[in-house]
Design a protein around this motif. Sequence first.
Motif, short mmCIF file in Angstrom:
data_model
loop_
_atom_site.label_atom_id
_atom_site.label_comp_id
_atom_site.label_asym_id
_atom_site.label_seq_id
_atom_site.Cartn_x
_atom_site.Cartn_y
_atom_site.Cartn_z
N THR A 137 0.85 -1.19 0.00
CA THR A 137 0.00 0.00 0.00
C THR A 137 0.88 1.25 0.00
O THR A 137 2.09 1.18 0.27
CB THR A 137 -0.91 0.05 1.23
OG1 THR A 137 -0.09 0.26 2.40
CG2 THR A 137 -1.70 -1.24 1.39
N GLU A 138 0.27 2.38 -0.26
CA GLU A 138 1.01 3.65 -0.29
C GLU A 138 1.55 4.04 1.08
O GLU A 138 2.45 4.89 1.18
CB GLU A 138 0.12 4.77 -0.83
CG GLU A 138 -0.22 4.66 -2.30
CD GLU A 138 -1.36 3.71 -2.61
OE1 GLU A 138 -1.73 3.59 -3.79
OE2 GLU A 138 -1.91 3.07 -1.65
N GLU A 139 1.03 3.41 2.14
CA GLU A 139 1.49 3.73 3.49
C GLU A 139 2.69 2.88 3.91
O GLU A 139 3.23 3.08 5.01
CB GLU A 139 0.35 3.53 4.50
CG GLU A 139 -0.76 4.56 4.41
CD GLU A 139 -1.62 4.39 3.17
OE1 GLU A 139 -1.88 3.22 2.77
OE2 GLU A 139 -2.01 5.41 2.57
N GLU A 256 -0.51 13.62 -3.46
CA GLU A 256 -0.90 12.26 -3.13
C GLU A 256 -0.10 11.28 -3.96
O GLU A 256 0.21 11.55 -5.12
CB GLU A 256 -2.39 12.03 -3.39
CG GLU A 256 -3.32 12.81 -2.48
CD GLU A 256 -3.35 12.28 -1.05
OE1 GLU A 256 -2.87 11.14 -0.81
OE2 GLU A 256 -3.85 13.01 -0.17
N TYR A 258 0.04 7.31 -5.54
CA TYR A 258 -0.86 6.24 -5.97
C TYR A 258 -0.06 5.09 -6.57
O TYR A 258 0.80 5.32 -7.43
CB TYR A 258 -1.86 6.75 -7.01
CG TYR A 258 -2.79 7.79 -6.49
CD1 TYR A 258 -3.92 7.44 -5.74
CD2 TYR A 258 -2.54 9.14 -6.73
CE1 TYR A 258 -4.78 8.41 -5.25
CE2 TYR A 258 -3.39 10.12 -6.24
CZ TYR A 258 -4.52 9.75 -5.50
OH TYR A 258 -5.36 10.71 -5.00
N THR A 303 -5.92 -0.19 -4.43
CA THR A 303 -7.23 0.26 -3.94
C THR A 303 -7.35 1.78 -3.95
O THR A 303 -8.39 2.34 -4.34
CB THR A 303 -7.48 -0.27 -2.53
OG1 THR A 303 -7.42 -1.70 -2.55
CG2 THR A 303 -8.85 0.18 -2.01
N LYS A 304 -6.31 2.47 -3.51
CA LYS A 304 -6.38 3.93 -3.41
C LYS A 304 -6.64 4.56 -4.77
O LYS A 304 -7.46 5.49 -4.89
CB LYS A 304 -5.09 4.48 -2.79
CG LYS A 304 -5.13 5.99 -2.54
CD LYS A 304 -3.84 6.46 -1.88
CE LYS A 304 -3.86 7.97 -1.66
NZ LYS A 304 -2.58 8.47 -1.09
N GLU A 308 -9.94 6.78 -5.28
CA GLU A 308 -9.77 8.23 -5.40
C GLU A 308 -9.65 8.72 -6.84
O GLU A 308 -10.04 9.86 -7.14
CB GLU A 308 -8.54 8.68 -4.59
CG GLU A 308 -8.68 8.41 -3.10
CD GLU A 308 -7.54 9.00 -2.28
OE1 GLU A 308 -6.75 9.81 -2.83
OE2 GLU A 308 -7.43 8.65 -1.09
#
Length: 347
Positions: A137-139, A256, A258, A303-304, A308
């Motif tokens: 994930t991006e995190e 952001e 992605y 998913t993000k 988004e």
Amino acid sequence: MAILITGGAGYIGSHTALELLQAGQDIVIVDNFSNSKITSLYEVRNLTEREFKFYEVDLLNRGDLEAVFQENQIDAVIHFAGLKAVGESVSIPLFYYQNNITATLNLCDVMKKNGVKKLVFSSSATVYGIPERNPITEECLLGAMNPYGRTKLMIEEILRDIYISDPSWSISLLRYFNPIGAHESGRLGEDPNGIPNNLMPYITQVAIGKLQELQIFGNDYPTVDGTGVRDYIHVVDLALGHLRALGQVMETTGIEAYNLGTGKGYSVLELIYAFEKVTGVHIPYKIVDRRPGDVAVCYADPTKARVELGWKAVKGIEDMCRDAWMWQQMNPNGYKLTEKKELIKKF
């Protein structure tokens, strides 16, 4: 108003240029043709039947870049330009840092000077280094393992600092996983200089007879068949991701990141078998030692981007193999080496 595409003659840049034109956008392309050919732009124009401006410009030459902004009304920038070979970056790191980072600093400074604060940046999944988990994930923690990846990570941090200093900027950081495939027409594709650094053009060059066999770097990873697992994404899906990101940056402010991937991993051997199934061509290969720094498994959680940006990869692994093979068959030696001056006259 127009969208400026840096590195627009390259593999991903040319496919994105085509999709932008087909979506009705006006574009301006700059490229220094260090790892691309002007023929790709000629094909983009013929496929879309639309005209656009292009400039042979190196982003390290600030004066030439400023002239592009002065001669055109630029509304936003999609920034692809940069050196991208991981192995080469290990051999000549200073060249990578000088080129990729300085070019981006010049671009952002010229953008600021001209009041252009909308940017889509071509980043990479290499910013994750050894993934702490899959899917990524991006995190997830960031920590590139080679100079190429570190230039991407450094640029991301630079862009975050730009936004902190001026919140009127709108920036999208697109972290690609493994782009492969080609335009379904067979007229746009990946045309690397010399021996390919990426897996799919290596496979297609073996299939067409340019190379004798494929080298697979390691078969003792903890994966389904011992070979490395990656998230392969069709280049057209990736290009369409840029259109979605562009739409967002035009309407918002902020910064952001992605992931652009399919969310599914395939091993090297699975990719080879898919290619053989689609094409009917056998790919001889040889197992060699692992490459330093290669990870066993790397695939995205997209998913993000779906939530988004409203974007999702739709093409499967067989589409990627089929289109890559179509490109290679139609261009057995890559883009035709037409004289640059001759093509420029045709624009």
